[in-house]
Motif scaffolding. Structure first.
Motif, PDB file in Angstrom:
ATOM      1  N   ALA A   1       0.826  -1.209   0.000  1.00 25.47           N
ATOM      2  CA  ALA A   1       0.000   0.000   0.000  1.00 25.47           C
ATOM      3  C   ALA A   1       0.860   1.259   0.000  1.00 25.47           C
ATOM      4  O   ALA A   1       0.605   2.205  -0.751  1.00 25.47           O
ATOM      5  CB  ALA A   1      -0.926  -0.002   1.214  1.00 25.47           C
ATOM      6  N   ILE A   2       1.896   1.256   0.828  1.00 28.79           N
ATOM      7  CA  ILE A   2       2.776   2.420   0.894  1.00 28.79           C
ATOM      8  C   ILE A   2       3.544   2.576  -0.411  1.00 28.79           C
ATOM      9  O   ILE A   2       3.670   3.686  -0.947  1.00 28.79           O
ATOM     10  CB  ILE A   2       3.755   2.287   2.084  1.00 28.79           C
ATOM     11  CG1 ILE A   2       2.976   2.408   3.400  1.00 28.79           C
ATOM     12  CG2 ILE A   2       4.848   3.346   2.016  1.00 28.79           C
ATOM     13  CD1 ILE A   2       3.799   2.095   4.618  1.00 28.79           C
TER      14      ILE A   2
ATOM     15  N   PHE B   1       2.663   1.469  -3.436  1.00 26.93           N
ATOM     16  CA  PHE B   1       1.753   1.888  -4.499  1.00 26.93           C
ATOM     17  C   PHE B   1       1.357   3.347  -4.326  1.00 26.93           C
ATOM     18  O   PHE B   1       1.343   4.114  -5.295  1.00 26.93           O
ATOM     19  CB  PHE B   1       0.501   1.016  -4.508  1.00 26.93           C
ATOM     20  CG  PHE B   1      -0.563   1.496  -5.460  1.00 26.93           C
ATOM     21  CD1 PHE B   1      -0.446   1.266  -6.817  1.00 26.93           C
ATOM     22  CD2 PHE B   1      -1.662   2.199  -4.986  1.00 26.93           C
ATOM     23  CE1 PHE B   1      -1.413   1.725  -7.703  1.00 26.93           C
ATOM     24  CE2 PHE B   1      -2.633   2.662  -5.855  1.00 26.93           C
ATOM     25  CZ  PHE B   1      -2.506   2.426  -7.219  1.00 26.93           C
ATOM     26  N   GLY B   2       1.026   3.744  -3.080  1.00 27.94           N
ATOM     27  CA  GLY B   2       0.624   5.125  -2.831  1.00 27.94           C
ATOM     28  C   GLY B   2       1.720   6.118  -3.189  1.00 27.94           C
ATOM     29  O   GLY B   2       1.465   7.145  -3.823  1.00 27.94           O
ATOM     30  N   PHE B   3       2.936   5.804  -2.806  1.00 32.32           N
ATOM     31  CA  PHE B   3       4.056   6.696  -3.099  1.00 32.32           C
ATOM     32  C   PHE B   3       4.338   6.739  -4.601  1.00 32.32           C
ATOM     33  O   PHE B   3       4.533   7.816  -5.178  1.00 32.32           O
ATOM     34  CB  PHE B   3       5.305   6.240  -2.348  1.00 32.32           C
ATOM     35  CG  PHE B   3       6.498   7.126  -2.559  1.00 32.32           C
ATOM     36  CD1 PHE B   3       6.577   8.374  -1.969  1.00 32.32           C
ATOM     37  CD2 PHE B   3       7.543   6.714  -3.384  1.00 32.32           C
ATOM     38  CE1 PHE B   3       7.669   9.193  -2.174  1.00 32.32           C
ATOM     39  CE2 PHE B   3       8.637   7.525  -3.591  1.00 32.32           C
ATOM     40  CZ  PHE B   3       8.707   8.769  -2.984  1.00 32.32           C
ATOM     41  N   LEU B   4       4.337   5.565  -5.246  1.00 33.20           N
ATOM     42  CA  LEU B   4       4.600   5.506  -6.683  1.00 33.20           C
ATOM     43  C   LEU B   4       3.523   6.247  -7.467  1.00 33.20           C
ATOM     44  O   LEU B   4       3.820   7.007  -8.406  1.00 33.20           O
ATOM     45  CB  LEU B   4       4.666   4.044  -7.130  1.00 33.20           C
ATOM     46  CG  LEU B   4       4.942   3.801  -8.629  1.00 33.20           C
ATOM     47  CD1 LEU B   4       6.299   4.357  -9.011  1.00 33.20           C
ATOM     48  CD2 LEU B   4       4.859   2.308  -8.952  1.00 33.20           C
ATOM     49  N   ARG B   5       2.265   6.042  -7.075  1.00 36.86           N
ATOM     50  CA  ARG B   5       1.157   6.713  -7.768  1.00 36.86           C
ATOM     51  C   ARG B   5       1.256   8.226  -7.612  1.00 36.86           C
ATOM     52  O   ARG B   5       1.053   8.976  -8.570  1.00 36.86           O
ATOM     53  CB  ARG B   5      -0.177   6.216  -7.212  1.00 36.86           C
ATOM     54  CG  ARG B   5      -1.397   6.720  -7.957  1.00 36.86           C
ATOM     55  CD  ARG B   5      -2.662   6.082  -7.416  1.00 36.86           C
ATOM     56  NE  ARG B   5      -3.819   6.412  -8.225  1.00 36.86           N
ATOM     57  CZ  ARG B   5      -4.565   7.496  -8.062  1.00 36.86           C
ATOM     58  NH1 ARG B   5      -4.287   8.349  -7.088  1.00 36.86           N
ATOM     59  NH2 ARG B   5      -5.606   7.719  -8.867  1.00 36.86           N
TER      60      ARG B   5
ATOM     61  N   PHE C   1       7.215   2.677   8.674  1.00 41.73           N
ATOM     62  CA  PHE C   1       6.452   2.441   7.446  1.00 41.73           C
ATOM     63  C   PHE C   1       5.186   3.299   7.427  1.00 41.73           C
ATOM     64  O   PHE C   1       4.880   3.974   6.440  1.00 41.73           O
ATOM     65  CB  PHE C   1       6.064   0.963   7.340  1.00 41.73           C
ATOM     66  CG  PHE C   1       7.048   0.143   6.566  1.00 41.73           C
ATOM     67  CD1 PHE C   1       7.337   0.448   5.250  1.00 41.73           C
ATOM     68  CD2 PHE C   1       7.674  -0.940   7.151  1.00 41.73           C
ATOM     69  CE1 PHE C   1       8.234  -0.314   4.520  1.00 41.73           C
ATOM     70  CE2 PHE C   1       8.586  -1.706   6.439  1.00 41.73           C
ATOM     71  CZ  PHE C   1       8.867  -1.394   5.121  1.00 41.73           C
ATOM     72  N   VAL C   2       4.448   3.263   8.520  1.00 41.66           N
ATOM     73  CA  VAL C   2       3.187   4.006   8.583  1.00 41.66           C
ATOM     74  C   VAL C   2       3.445   5.511   8.566  1.00 41.66           C
ATOM     75  O   VAL C   2       2.719   6.270   7.917  1.00 41.66           O
ATOM     76  CB  VAL C   2       2.395   3.613   9.847  1.00 41.66           C
ATOM     77  CG1 VAL C   2       1.127   4.446   9.961  1.00 41.66           C
ATOM     78  CG2 VAL C   2       2.048   2.133   9.811  1.00 41.66           C
ATOM     79  N   LEU C   3       4.479   5.961   9.262  1.00 50.04           N
ATOM     80  CA  LEU C   3       4.819   7.385   9.271  1.00 50.04           C
ATOM     81  C   LEU C   3       5.145   7.863   7.857  1.00 50.04           C
ATOM     82  O   LEU C   3       4.734   8.957   7.449  1.00 50.04           O
ATOM     83  CB  LEU C   3       6.004   7.631  10.204  1.00 50.04           C
ATOM     84  CG  LEU C   3       6.380   9.108  10.437  1.00 50.04           C
ATOM     85  CD1 LEU C   3       5.222   9.856  11.086  1.00 50.04           C
ATOM     86  CD2 LEU C   3       7.639   9.203  11.299  1.00 50.04           C
TER      87      LEU C   3
ATOM     88  N   THR D   1       3.631  10.887   2.944  1.00 52.97           N
ATOM     89  CA  THR D   1       3.318  10.853   1.510  1.00 52.97           C
ATOM     90  C   THR D   1       1.895  11.319   1.251  1.00 52.97           C
ATOM     91  O   THR D   1       1.619  12.055   0.300  1.00 52.97           O
ATOM     92  CB  THR D   1       3.497   9.422   0.961  1.00 52.97           C
ATOM     93  OG1 THR D   1       4.830   8.981   1.216  1.00 52.97           O
ATOM     94  CG2 THR D   1       3.235   9.376  -0.540  1.00 52.97           C
ATOM     95  N   ASP D   2       0.984  10.910   2.132  1.00 56.80           N
ATOM     96  CA  ASP D   2      -0.423  11.267   1.995  1.00 56.80           C
ATOM     97  C   ASP D   2      -0.630  12.773   2.156  1.00 56.80           C
ATOM     98  O   ASP D   2      -1.547  13.346   1.567  1.00 56.80           O
ATOM     99  CB  ASP D   2      -1.248  10.509   3.043  1.00 56.80           C
ATOM    100  CG  ASP D   2      -2.734  10.538   2.738  1.00 56.80           C
ATOM    101  OD1 ASP D   2      -3.099  10.350   1.568  1.00 56.80           O
ATOM    102  OD2 ASP D   2      -3.519  10.748   3.667  1.00 56.80           O
ATOM    103  N   LEU D   3       0.212  13.422   2.932  1.00 54.85           N
ATOM    104  CA  LEU D   3       0.082  14.860   3.159  1.00 54.85           C
ATOM    105  C   LEU D   3       0.745  15.696   2.065  1.00 54.85           C
ATOM    106  O   LEU D   3       0.459  16.889   1.939  1.00 54.85           O
ATOM    107  CB  LEU D   3       0.690  15.234   4.519  1.00 54.85           C
ATOM    108  CG  LEU D   3      -0.042  14.706   5.753  1.00 54.85           C
ATOM    109  CD1 LEU D   3       0.719  15.067   7.019  1.00 54.85           C
ATOM    110  CD2 LEU D   3      -1.467  15.268   5.817  1.00 54.85           C
TER     111      LEU D   3
END
Length: 502
Positions: free
Chosen positions: A82-83, A85-89, A430-432, A437-439
């Motif tokens: 998930a991390i 994919f989220g970062f790559l996207r 990992f979660v941090l 990335t989400d921010l």
């Protein structure tokens, strides 16, 4: 199946009706799924019994230990994927949205120069001694300066929109673009929508009210397209207000004969509470990451019906809007792409729409969007897989992965709490990294759009709250799709609080 709707003026419009995607009136699909789940559980139980024979530990203890170990491994793998994919996207969207921003800025600057030059040259028309008429000279100048001014019809599908319809039509009449006609398609309203249109605009020959029996939004849009006289049809929702230059920016792209549709820049016009503020943040991110990047890659799969322009001949050739999904605009966009046309985005074509102001209406609207988009992707799955447009394939696949992430993304918050309690540094980091990335997305998007940064003070709360709302909506979408229930439009209430003035 086909049905025909006949109007009071004697004109007939043929509407194609299809069975809704995912609809299963027999209920056999859901029964098979339940049997499949029971078989998996039984297989797991049998495996546990076989393992238990070789161990001296209590059966329940062994079973629970194995089960939790399995869950732990799944969570860790999911977290990493998930991390990643989220970062790559995000990086891909940021790169291509930035490239689109640079390209469009140069194009827009040249268009403005040509437009100003055109206005200056036309101002000298009285002093030009030529046998040609002003219209002929204007046409030649437009062709020379690549200024595209096709005829435009605006279609507004309405159903019980008495709170907002006057403001929407009034704003259109103030447009700087010369509109041929505004078709208000009343889809069997039971309130004063039709009466307000007649009272306020009966003296304006551009505004035309067309009444029909209630058959749904797709039916109303098809009616408007088939009755429109212009080459380009602009669609707008009844709760949306256009800026004065919006139509000008939408239609200029049709000078390219390969362009089949154009998406505009939707903004929130009723920022009144925390929920609408959160939606404002979401809209800015979607417009500046997803749509800009999709425009650059020619894989725009969603042209919002609230702010869009379509080449009428293309829509006619591909069979107009279908009735088998709740996202008729997404469905039609994919059909345009499959027909080999380009779908583009213009961030200058700004509109302000009324967003849900309470959680109930928000969940109703987002479920309709989520379910409708999933219907469209499933409906066109074969065409997408065989499409020559590779970017459409990749983006559609990423949208399905986003659905999967929405199903389980609250687990990341759970893992973060577990990491804090257990002291697991690896999970914590990992979660941090996921949170950081989400921010980055809202920060980058607001800067690109040159929006005020003040709303981002709430971005942490917005991202956390949306995570659970979207998870609930996605779970509901998947379960109802599997059940095969027949889902209706489920219209939300209008407040009339759109504060934008064109």
């Amino acid at each position: 199946m086909q049905i025909s709707v006949i109007y009071c003026n004697g004109r007939e419009v043929v509407i194609n009706m299809k069975k809704p995607v995912f609809f299963d009136e027999t209920g056999k699909r859901w029964f098979k799924i339940k049997i499949f789940i029971l078989l998996i559980c039984a297989a797991f139980l049998i495996c546990e019994i076989m393992i238990y024979k070789d161990l001296n530990s209590p059966f329940i203890q062994v079973m629970l230990a194995n089960f939790f170990n399995l869950l732990k491994n799944i969570f860790l793998i999911y977290l990493i994927l998930a991390i990643a994919f989220g970062f790559l996207r995000f990086m891909i969207l940021m790169f291509f949205s930035r490239r689109q921003w640079k390209r469009s800025r140069k194009t827009h600057e040249q268009e403005e120069i040509n437009s100003k030059l055109f206005d200056r040259l036309i101002a000298y028309f009285p002093y030009i001694h030529s046998p040609k008429t002003k219209q002929e000279i204007e046409s030649e100048l437009r062709e020379c300066l690549e200024i595209h001014r096709p005829s435009v019809s605006v279609v507004i599908p309405v159903y019980n929109e008495e709170a907002v319809i006057k403001k929407t039509v009034t704003a259109l009449l103030q447009s700087r673009y010369l509109i041929t006609e505004i078709l208000v398609i009343d889809d069997g309203s039971t309130d004063r929508t039709a009466a307000i249109v007649m009272e306020e605009f009966s003296g304006n020959p551009i505004v035309k009210l067309i009444k029909k029996e209630n058959s749904g939004k797709s039916s109303a849009l098809n009616t408007g397209f088939q009755l429109a006289h212009s080459d380009i049809v602009v669609t707008i929702d009844a709760d949306t207000v256009f800026a004065k230059d919006t139509i000008t920016h939408l239609v200029t792209h049709f000078k390219d004969p390969k362009v089949g549709a154009v998406a505009g820049n939707c903004k929130v016009g009723n920022i009144r509470n925390q929920l609408t503020l959160w939606q404002h943040i979401e809209y800015v991110i979607a417009n500046n990451l997803d749509r800009r990047a999709c425009d650059e890659l020619n894989c725009m799969t969603v042209v919002p019906g609230s702010n869009s322009a379509w080449r009428k001949s293309v829509v006619k050739d591909i069979g107009y809007f279908d009735h088998d999904t709740l996202a008729e605009d997404t469905d039609l966009t994919i059909k345009v792409l499959n027909a080999g046309y380009k779908v583009v985005y213009d961030e200058r074509a700004i509109s302000y729409e009324e967003c849900p102001e309470n959680t109930k209406n928000f969940l109703k609207q987002r479920f309709r969007w989520s379910y409708g988009i999933l219907q469209s992707l499933y409906k066109h799955r074969k065409n997408i897989l065989t499409s020559k447009n590779k970017m459409v394939k990749h983006y559609s696949a990423s949208m399905l992965i986003v659905y999967l992430l929405h199903l389980t993304v609250p687990l990341i918050d759970f893992l973060f709490i577990v990491a804090l309690i257990s002291g697991s540094k690896s999970i914590f980091l990992f979660v941090l990294f996921f949170y950081l990335t989400d921010l980055l997305a809202p920060l980058y998007s607001f800067r690109l759009e040159r929006e005020k940064m003040k709303p981002l003070l709430w971005v942490v709360v917005q991202r956390l709250a949306y995570r659970y709302l979207l998870a609930f909506i996605t779970w509901k979408t998947v379960i109802i799709a599997l059940k095969g229930s027949n889902v209706g439009w489920n219209k939300i209430d209008r407040s009339g609080n759109n504060s934008f003035r064109s």
